[in-house]
Design an enzyme around this catalytic site. Structure first.
Site, PDB file in Angstrom:
ATOM      1  N   CYS A  69       2.465  -7.079   1.483  1.00  0.00           N
ATOM      2  CA  CYS A  69       1.555  -6.356   2.371  1.00  0.00           C
ATOM      3  C   CYS A  69       0.701  -7.395   3.074  1.00  0.00           C
ATOM      4  O   CYS A  69      -0.035  -8.148   2.413  1.00  0.00           O
ATOM      5  CB  CYS A  69       0.688  -5.413   1.557  1.00  0.00           C
ATOM      6  SG  CYS A  69      -0.585  -4.586   2.517  1.00  0.00           S
ATOM      7  N   THR A 125       4.332  -5.061   6.767  1.00  0.00           N
ATOM      8  CA  THR A 125       5.650  -4.784   6.183  1.00  0.00           C
ATOM      9  C   THR A 125       6.135  -3.355   6.451  1.00  0.00           C
ATOM     10  O   THR A 125       7.274  -3.025   6.140  1.00  0.00           O
ATOM     11  CB  THR A 125       5.649  -5.070   4.662  1.00  0.00           C
ATOM     12  OG1 THR A 125       4.498  -4.451   4.091  1.00  0.00           O
ATOM     13  CG2 THR A 125       5.636  -6.551   4.400  1.00  0.00           C
ATOM     14  N   HIS A 126       5.288  -2.519   6.994  1.00  0.00           N
ATOM     15  CA  HIS A 126       5.761  -1.190   7.407  1.00  0.00           C
ATOM     16  C   HIS A 126       6.581  -1.273   8.715  1.00  0.00           C
ATOM     17  O   HIS A 126       7.411  -0.420   8.983  1.00  0.00           O
ATOM     18  CB  HIS A 126       4.589  -0.239   7.656  1.00  0.00           C
ATOM     19  CG  HIS A 126       4.045   0.383   6.409  1.00  0.00           C
ATOM     20  ND1 HIS A 126       3.355  -0.333   5.462  1.00  0.00           N
ATOM     21  CD2 HIS A 126       4.082   1.666   5.956  1.00  0.00           C
ATOM     22  CE1 HIS A 126       2.983   0.477   4.487  1.00  0.00           C
ATOM     23  NE2 HIS A 126       3.406   1.703   4.770  1.00  0.00           N
ATOM     24  N   SER A 169       0.815  -1.210   0.000  1.00  0.00           N
ATOM     25  CA  SER A 169       0.000   0.000   0.000  1.00  0.00           C
ATOM     26  C   SER A 169       0.856   1.272   0.000  1.00  0.00           C
ATOM     27  O   SER A 169       0.357   2.346  -0.298  1.00  0.00           O
ATOM     28  CB  SER A 169      -0.903  -0.012   1.229  1.00  0.00           C
ATOM     29  OG  SER A 169      -0.118  -0.129   2.388  1.00  0.00           O
TER      30      SER A 169
HETATM   31  N1  DGL Z   1       2.404  -2.744   4.751  1.00  0.00           N
HETATM   32  C1  DGL Z   1       0.994  -3.025   4.902  1.00  0.00           C
HETATM   33  C2  DGL Z   1       0.840  -4.352   5.648  1.00  0.00           C
HETATM   34  O1  DGL Z   1       1.754  -5.151   5.634  1.00  0.00           O
HETATM   35  C3  DGL Z   1       0.335  -1.836   5.503  1.00  0.00           C
HETATM   36  C4  DGL Z   1      -1.094  -1.804   5.327  1.00  0.00           C
HETATM   37  C5  DGL Z   1      -1.740  -0.463   5.352  1.00  0.00           C
HETATM   38  O2  DGL Z   1      -1.662   0.239   4.346  1.00  0.00           O
HETATM   39  O3  DGL Z   1      -2.412  -0.154   6.339  1.00  0.00           O
HETATM   40  O4  DGL Z   1      -0.178  -4.650   6.241  1.00  0.00           O
END
Ligand code: DGL
Length: 268
Positions: free
Chosen positions: A76, A188-189, A14
């Protein structure tokens, strides 16, 4: 379908978070071309409905397939937790996602079988991690916590900010109270927050970064399918985003430790 081994690997998230997977791929597979897609105009996904996330996921997967990718990586957890099946159904090329990698890492790491999971509200509500972990070891006890504020804080670049620290202390408190020895970063953030999260969790808690495991998994899959890039030249990296990439570029470059030269804005 005949897959061209010279084709790039398609990775999507995302926003900036999926770059944690890209970094792992660059380190493990230095000759593979990569096309990254970050939906910076619509991030965060984790607080949106399943229908909306599914619709966005299909759109991105189709975009990358048009770029002739040889493999799709859902970098994600939120998209993987609600729309992985759908991506598998539409893709003529293999699909990997981060949830399975994180679950395997957690089961291998825990000693006391008390495992914490943090992720977006959608990922936590989907129960996808609980299923993936219990398939491997039904005795593991899970304590999950949705951390809705982490994604916007990371996108803002507040990786060491006092506000982020306070937020982390508050979110992690109930999970740490259960004596977990392992904490899955189910988004992943979150690897961008590792120094801060490790500090808050303490040295006795092992953090599991599913992005890391993706490097190994991808290498194994490319080998198994015979689609590793035979070229031994400097690969090409392209980054597609859906909004003006100023912050994406700053945070991305800091995180990847290299410049992001080919950032393109997609107008949908
Ligand atoms: N990096 C995304 C994950 O692994 C983030 C999701 C988001 O945009 O809220 O869930």
């Amino acid at each position: 379908m005949q897959i061209d081994p010279h084709s790039p690997i398609g990775v999507f998230d995302s926003g900036v978070g999926g770059l944690t997977v890209v970094r792992a791929l660059m380190e493990r597979l230095p000759f593979e071309n990569i096309v990254y897609f970050g939906d910076t105009a619509r991030v965060p996904y984790g607080v949106k409905s399943v229908e909306t996330i599914s619709h966005y996921t299909t759109q991105i997967a189709e975009f990358l397939l048009e770029k002739q990718v040889k493999l799709l990586i859902i970098a994600c957890n939120t998209m993987a937790s609600v729309a992985a099946q759908q991506v598998h159904a539409l893709s003529p090329v293999p699909v990997l996602d981060v949830i399975d990698a994180g679950a395997a890492g957690a089961v291998a790491a825990t000693r006391n079988k008390q495992v914490g999971i943090i992720g977006t509200p959608t990922t936590i509500n989907s129960n996808a991690y609980a299923q993936a972990i219990h398939c491997r070891d039904p005795e593991v006890r899970l304590y999950s916590q949705a951390c809705a504020l982490f994604v916007p804080l990371v996108e803002e670049g507040w990786l060491e900010h006092p506000v982020t620290r306070l937020t982390a202390q508050d979110y992690l408190k109930p999970v740490l109270a259960q004596n977990v020895d392992t904490l899955v970063l189910g988004c992943t953030h979150y690897p961008l927050l590792i120094p801060l999260l490790q500090d808050v969790a303490g040295p006795g808690v092992r953090l599991i970064d599913s992005a890391q495991a993706m490097g190994e998994r991808t290498a194994a899959l490319l080998k198994e399918k015979g689609i590793s890039n035979p070229n031994r030249e400097k690969p090409r990296y392209d980054y597609f985003v859906t909004d003006v990439p100023v912050r994406f570029q700053t945070i991305g470059e800091r995180f990847l430790g290299r410049t992001l030269p080919n950032v393109h804005v997609v107008k949908w």
